[in-house]
Design a protein around this motif. Structure first.
Motif, PDB file in Angstrom:
ATOM      1  N   ASP A 150      20.042 -20.574 -19.917  1.00 40.21           N
ATOM      2  CA  ASP A 150      19.939 -20.114 -21.310  1.00 40.21           C
ATOM      3  C   ASP A 150      21.039 -20.734 -22.169  1.00 40.21           C
ATOM      4  OD1 ASP A 150      17.741 -18.580 -20.758  1.00 40.21           O
ATOM      5  OD2 ASP A 150      18.845 -16.687 -20.588  1.00 40.21           O
ATOM      6  N   GLU A 151      22.237 -20.880 -21.605  1.00 36.88           N
ATOM      7  CA  GLU A 151      23.337 -21.483 -22.363  1.00 36.88           C
ATOM      8  C   GLU A 151      23.068 -22.958 -22.631  1.00 36.88           C
ATOM      9  OE1 GLU A 151      27.408 -19.156 -21.198  1.00 36.88           O
ATOM     10  OE2 GLU A 151      26.357 -20.154 -19.551  1.00 36.88           O
ATOM     11  N   VAL A 152      22.514 -23.670 -21.633  1.00 35.22           N
ATOM     12  CA  VAL A 152      22.178 -25.084 -21.821  1.00 35.22           C
ATOM     13  C   VAL A 152      21.128 -25.234 -22.913  1.00 35.22           C
ATOM     14  CG1 VAL A 152      21.116 -27.100 -20.726  1.00 35.22           C
ATOM     15  CG2 VAL A 152      22.783 -25.729 -19.452  1.00 35.22           C
ATOM     16  N   VAL A 153      20.059 -24.461 -22.817  1.00 38.55           N
ATOM     17  CA  VAL A 153      18.995 -24.530 -23.827  1.00 38.55           C
ATOM     18  C   VAL A 153      19.538 -24.106 -25.190  1.00 38.55           C
ATOM     19  CG1 VAL A 153      16.754 -23.580 -24.538  1.00 38.55           C
ATOM     20  CG2 VAL A 153      17.155 -24.200 -22.141  1.00 38.55           C
ATOM     21  N   GLY A 154      20.451 -23.149 -25.201  1.00 36.68           N
ATOM     22  CA  GLY A 154      21.029 -22.698 -26.463  1.00 36.68           C
ATOM     23  C   GLY A 154      21.776 -23.809 -27.186  1.00 36.68           C
ATOM     24  N   VAL A 155      22.513 -24.638 -26.429  1.00 36.88           N
ATOM     25  CA  VAL A 155      23.204 -25.783 -27.035  1.00 36.88           C
ATOM     26  C   VAL A 155      22.195 -26.748 -27.650  1.00 36.88           C
ATOM     27  CG1 VAL A 155      24.583 -27.841 -26.529  1.00 36.88           C
ATOM     28  CG2 VAL A 155      25.259 -25.621 -25.584  1.00 36.88           C
ATOM     29  N   LEU A 156      21.133 -27.050 -26.904  1.00 32.64           N
ATOM     30  CA  LEU A 156      20.117 -27.977 -27.421  1.00 32.64           C
ATOM     31  C   LEU A 156      19.468 -27.423 -28.686  1.00 32.64           C
ATOM     32  CD1 LEU A 156      18.405 -29.051 -24.061  1.00 32.64           C
ATOM     33  CD2 LEU A 156      20.194 -30.242 -25.332  1.00 32.64           C
ATOM     34  N   GLN A 157      19.144 -26.128 -28.691  1.00 32.83           N
ATOM     35  CA  GLN A 157      18.500 -25.526 -29.869  1.00 32.83           C
ATOM     36  C   GLN A 157      19.445 -25.496 -31.071  1.00 32.83           C
ATOM     37  OE1 GLN A 157      17.292 -21.802 -28.098  1.00 32.83           O
ATOM     38  NE2 GLN A 157      15.169 -22.507 -27.851  1.00 32.83           N
ATOM     39  N   LYS A 158      20.725 -25.317 -30.817  1.00 29.00           N
ATOM     40  CA  LYS A 158      21.692 -25.239 -31.914  1.00 29.00           C
ATOM     41  C   LYS A 158      21.811 -26.563 -32.657  1.00 29.00           C
ATOM     42  CE  LYS A 158      26.542 -24.131 -32.926  1.00 29.00           C
ATOM     43  NZ  LYS A 158      27.834 -23.651 -32.361  1.00 29.00           N
ATOM     44  N   TYR A 159      21.694 -27.684 -31.919  1.00 29.21           N
ATOM     45  CA  TYR A 159      21.989 -28.975 -32.540  1.00 29.21           C
ATOM     46  C   TYR A 159      20.774 -29.895 -32.696  1.00 29.21           C
ATOM     47  CZ  TYR A 159      26.883 -27.749 -31.805  1.00 29.21           C
ATOM     48  OH  TYR A 159      28.107 -27.121 -31.840  1.00 29.21           O
ATOM     49  N   THR A 160      19.572 -29.422 -32.372  1.00 25.91           N
ATOM     50  CA  THR A 160      18.415 -30.311 -32.447  1.00 25.91           C
ATOM     51  C   THR A 160      17.838 -30.388 -33.856  1.00 25.91           C
ATOM     52  OG1 THR A 160      16.296 -30.859 -31.435  1.00 25.91           O
ATOM     53  CG2 THR A 160      16.721 -28.527 -31.844  1.00 25.91           C
ATOM     54  N   LYS A 161      17.360 -31.572 -34.223  1.00 27.70           N
ATOM     55  CA  LYS A 161      16.687 -31.751 -35.515  1.00 27.70           C
ATOM     56  C   LYS A 161      15.277 -31.163 -35.482  1.00 27.70           C
ATOM     57  CE  LYS A 161      18.597 -36.174 -37.176  1.00 27.70           C
ATOM     58  NZ  LYS A 161      19.298 -35.618 -38.343  1.00 27.70           N
ATOM     59  N   PHE A 162      14.582 -31.467 -34.379  1.00 31.17           N
ATOM     60  CA  PHE A 162      13.180 -31.096 -34.248  1.00 31.17           C
ATOM     61  C   PHE A 162      13.041 -29.987 -33.205  1.00 31.17           C
ATOM     62  CE2 PHE A 162      13.390 -35.636 -35.280  1.00 31.17           C
ATOM     63  CZ  PHE A 162      12.651 -35.669 -36.458  1.00 31.17           C
ATOM     64  N   PRO A 163      11.941 -29.255 -33.228  1.00 33.04           N
ATOM     65  CA  PRO A 163      11.720 -28.276 -32.157  1.00 33.04           C
ATOM     66  C   PRO A 163      11.809 -28.944 -30.784  1.00 33.04           C
ATOM     67  CG  PRO A 163      10.116 -27.968 -33.916  1.00 33.04           C
ATOM     68  CD  PRO A 163      10.863 -29.230 -34.248  1.00 33.04           C
ATOM     69  N   ILE A 164      12.447 -28.277 -29.845  1.00 37.01           N
ATOM     70  CA  ILE A 164      12.586 -28.817 -28.491  1.00 37.01           C
ATOM     71  C   ILE A 164      11.208 -28.889 -27.837  1.00 37.01           C
ATOM     72  CG2 ILE A 164      13.543 -28.331 -26.191  1.00 37.01           C
ATOM     73  CD1 ILE A 164      15.887 -27.011 -27.560  1.00 37.01           C
ATOM     74  N   PRO A 165      10.882 -29.984 -27.147  1.00 36.75           N
ATOM     75  CA  PRO A 165       9.589 -30.059 -26.441  1.00 36.75           C
ATOM     76  C   PRO A 165       9.386 -28.839 -25.542  1.00 36.75           C
ATOM     77  CG  PRO A 165      10.663 -32.197 -26.411  1.00 36.75           C
ATOM     78  CD  PRO A 165      11.650 -31.235 -27.007  1.00 36.75           C
ATOM     79  N   GLN A 166       8.164 -28.357 -25.476  1.00 38.43           N
ATOM     80  CA  GLN A 166       7.893 -27.089 -24.794  1.00 38.43           C
ATOM     81  C   GLN A 166       8.270 -27.116 -23.319  1.00 38.43           C
ATOM     82  OE1 GLN A 166       3.772 -26.173 -25.566  1.00 38.43           O
ATOM     83  NE2 GLN A 166       4.218 -25.255 -27.561  1.00 38.43           N
ATOM     84  N   ASN A 167       8.215 -28.304 -22.696  1.00 38.24           N
ATOM     85  CA  ASN A 167       8.507 -28.355 -21.255  1.00 38.24           C
ATOM     86  C   ASN A 167       9.996 -28.231 -20.938  1.00 38.24           C
ATOM     87  OD1 ASN A 167       8.810 -31.125 -22.388  1.00 38.24           O
ATOM     88  ND2 ASN A 167       9.335 -31.656 -20.277  1.00 38.24           N
TER      89      ASN A 167
END
Length: 569
Positions: A67-84
Motif C-alpha cells: 500500500d505504501e509503494v502504490v501510495g507513492v506512485l499515486q501521489k506523484y503520477t500524472k495519469f491514472p495508474i494502470p489497473q494491473n
C-alpha cells in the motif's frame, strides 16, 4: 484519479516509471521512489525507473508495504495508474516471507508455508526439492542446516524469497565498548543515522535481525556502522574487505574507536596471517588458490574461530567464490556494507539470499543537506581525438583496443593541466585505469603516483602527507577506488575508468564526499571522456549512478575548460 499535469511520474503497465527531471516535484519524488525501484536510464529530461521483483522484496524486507509503494506512485503520477499495477505490486510484495525458515532444534531447521498448495508446488520444483528433507506435515518440511543458504538461493530464483528466522550461532563473547574520546584524542560520537542503521541490523538481538545489507554513501561512515554493530553484539568478528589498505584502515578505526586492544584485532592478508578475536582479511586472500584445480586454501578462516559476526565490506564487490562459503555459513550473523546494491555480474539476488536483504539506506543528498557529506558538482568534459592518425588508429582497432585508445587520449592531458592550474591550492586526485597514462601525467605535472605496486610504507607516507596538506595533488590507479581515507580531497579528475562501472563511480565519487574541514568548500568531480568513441557509450552508463544519487551532471566541451590561445601564443 484524473490527469494531474503538475506531477512528474508516468507509471506504465510494464512496471516502468518515467520521471520528469525538470518538474518542481522531481527531487521529492525521486527520493520517494528510490526505496522500491531501480534507475535504468537517465538522459537529460526523462529518467526511467524499473520496479523489479527484487527491488520490491528489498523494500518489503525494510518494512515497506504494498500500500505504501502504490501510495507513492499515486501521489506523484500524472495519469491514472494502470489497473494491473496495484494488484501486481501487492502480489509480488506478498511473496516475500510466504515461506519461512525456522529452527526446530540445534541440529535441524524447517521450511514453513501455511499455504499448503504453494508448499506442494515448491516441493515438486526441481530447483527446490533437492534441498528439502522429510515432510513433517502439510505445511512443513525438514531442512538440513547445510542447505540453509542454497535453499534460499533456489527459492528466490523461483520467485518466493524465504524469510530466514532460524537464528544464529551465538559466537564467542568479546566484551567491547565504543569510546567517547577516540584513542587518537579526538571526541567521537556515532551519528544518528549510523546508530539507527546498526540498531536496525541488530534488531535488539531478535531472529529478524542479524543478517542484511546497509546502504550508505562513501564518506558517510560505513566503517563506524560496522563497529557500532560489533559493540551491540559483543562477539568475535571477522571483517572481509577489498584491499590491504582497507584492512589497515579497518584495524586502525576499530582500535581507535573501541576499547579493543591491538592484540585483539589482527590482520589476515598476503603479508600477515594472524588470527584474533577480531580478524580483518581481504577478499583476495580468501579467494587465492595457487592452482585452479585446487581448493581455496584460506576458506578455512571462516571456521578458525567461533565467529559471532561476519562483516562484508563493499558487499557489491564480493567475489563470486565467496558466495560458495557464504552459503555454508548461514548460521553466522552477516552484515553487508555498500554504497550501491548494483553488481556488475548481476548477482544481486545472491546478495539478498546469502548476506541478507537491504535493511537500511539513506539518500546521498539527504546526508549532504545535513552536512554529513560534502556537496558535489559533477561534470563530464568531452575531448576530441587529437589527430587524423589517432582517429585512423582508433577506426581500425579491435573492440577492446578502441576503448583503451579513447581512454588514453593525450588530448585529455591539456584539460588536466588546466584543472590542476584552476585548483592548484586544493586537494586534487587524478585517477585512472591505465598505468602508462597515469605515469605520463605524473611525470609531466611532477605529482606523486600510487599504484598497486607501490609499497605499503610509501603508500601510507603519501596518504599521510596528503591528509596533512604537505602534498596537495596525487595520481592514483584504481587502487584508489577502495576504502582509502582521504578526508580532505575535494577535487577528483577521472581520466579513465572500467567500462562504465557504476560500482567504480560510487567508489570514486566517495573519495571527495567527506565533509571538508579545511575550508576547501564544495567537492568537484570531473570525468574526461573522448567524444565519438566507445568511451562515451560507457560514460552514459556511469552517469546513471550519479543521477540515481541525485547529482546533476553537467556536460562540457574541452573548449569550455581550456582558454583560447592568444595570437602571440
Amino acid at each position: 484519479m484524473t490527469f494531474d499535469p503538475t506531477n512528474p511520474f508516468i507509471v506504465q503497465s510494464d512496471r516502468s516509471v518515467l520521471v520528469e527531471v525538470d518538474n518542481p516535484k522531481y527531487t521529492e519524488a525521486r527520493d520517494a521512489i528510490a526505496p522500491f525501484a531501480e534507475l535504468e536510464k537517465s538522459p537529460e529530461h526523462i529518467h526511467t525507473y524499473r520496479i523489479s521483483n527484487l527491488s520490491l522484496w528489498n523494500a518489503a524486507a525494510a518494512g515497506f508495504s504494498a500500500d505504501e509503494v502504490v501510495g507513492v506512485l499515486q501521489k506523484y503520477t500524472k495519469f491514472p495508474i494502470p489497473q494491473n499495477i496495484p494488484t501486481d505490486i501487492a502480489e509480488t510484495v506478498s511473496r516475500y516471507g510466504r515461506v519461512k525458515l525456522e529452527r526446530i532444534d540445534a541440529e535441524h531447521l524447517k521450511l514453513v508455508c501455511p499455504d499448503k498448495p504453494l508448499l506442494a508446488e515448491l516441493a515438486r520444483n526441481k530447483k527446490v526439492k533437492e534441498f528439502l528433507g522429510d515432510k513433517i506435515d502439510d505445511t512443513t518440511y525438514g531442512v538440513s542446516p547445510a542447505f540453509r543458504g542454497v535453499l534460499k538461493q533456489a527459492l528466490i530464483t523461483v520467485g518466493y524469497p524465504a524469510e530466514d528466522i532460524a537464528g544464529y550461532t551465538e559466537g564467542a563473547m568479546l566484551p567491547m565498548e565504543l569510546r567517547e574520546t577516540a584513542a587518537s584524542g579526538v571526541p567521537f560520537r556515532v551519528r544518528d543515522y549510523q546508530r539507527e542503521a546498526a540498531d536496525v541490523f541488530h534488531a535488539g538481538g531478535d531472529v529478524r535481525g542479524g543478517s542484511g545489507v546497509i546502504v550508505l554513501p562513501c564518506g558517510a561512515g560505513k566503517t563506524v556502522v560496522g563497529i557500532a554493530s560489533m559493540c551491540l553484539l559483543q562477539k568475535n568478528t571477522l571483517v572481509l574487505t577489498t584491499s590491504i589498505t582497507a584492512v589497515k584502515q579497518w584495524r586502525r578505526e576499530i582500535i581507535d574507536k573501541t576499547t579493543l586492544t591491538e592484540d585483539e584485532v589482527k590482520e589476515y592478508t598476503g603479508e600477515t596471517k594472524d588470527i584474533g578475536p577480531v580478524t580483518v582479511a581481504t577478499y583476495q586472500i580468501i579467494t587465492y588458490r595457487p592452482d585452479k584445480t585446487e581448493a581455496f586454501p584460506h576458506f578455512g578462516l571462516f571456521e578458525q574461530r567461533d565467529w559471532g559476526l561476519i562483516v562484508y565490506d563493499e558487499v557489491h564487490l564480493l567475489p563470486a567464490p565467496v558466495f560458495r562459503v557464504t552459503a555454508q555459513i548461514q548460521a553466522r550473523r552477516r552484515l553487508g556494507l555498500t554504497a550501491t546494491l548494483i553488481r556488475e555480474d548481476g548477482r544481486e539476488g545472491d546478495v539478498f539470499s546469502l548476506i541478507g536483504p537491504k535493511k537500511y539506506d539513506v539518500p546521498w543528498r539527504e546526508l549532504e543537506t545535513k552536512g554529513w557529506i560534502a556537496s558535489a558538482s559533477c561534470s563530464e568534459i568531452r575531448v576530441a581525438l587529437p589527430t587524423d592518425s589517432t582517429r585512423m588508429e582508433y577506426a581500425v582497432a579491435d573492440h577492446r583496443a578502441k576503448y583503451r585508445i579513447a581512454s588514453e587520449n593525450v588530448a585529455k592531458d591539456e584539460v588536466v593541466a588546466e584543472l590542476l592550474k584552476r585548483y592548484h591550492d586544493q586537494r586534487v586526485i587524478v585517477i585512472g585505469q591505465y598505468l602508462s597514462q597515469l605515469k605520463r601525467l605524473s611525470e609531466r605535472f611532477e605529482i606523486p603516483m600510487i599504484t598497486g605496486s607501490t609499497g605499503n610504507a610509501e603508500r601510507e607516507d603519501l596518504y599521510g602527507k596528503f591528509r596533512r596538506g604537505e602534498v596537495r595533488h596525487l595520481v592514483l590507479s584504481k587502487v584508489g577506488n577502495f576504502a582509502i581515507d582521504l578526508p580532505d580531497a575535494n577535487v577528483l579528475i577521472q581520466v579513465s575508468g572500467t567500462f562504465g562501472s557504476r560500482q567504480e563511480e560510487a567508489q570514486r565519487l566517495g573519495r571527495i564526499l567527506r565533509p571538508k574541514s579545511s575550508g576547501d568548500g564544495d567537492a568537484h568531480f570531473f570525468t574526461l571522456v573522448t567524444r565519438d568513441t566507445r568511451e562515451l557509450d560507457f560514460a552514459h552508463h556511469r552517469q546513471m549512478f550519479l543521477t540515481e544519487q541525485g547529482y546533476s551532471y553537467e556536460i562540457l566541451d574541452e573548449r569550455d575548460v581550456i582558454p583560447p590561445k592568444s595570437a602571440a601564443e
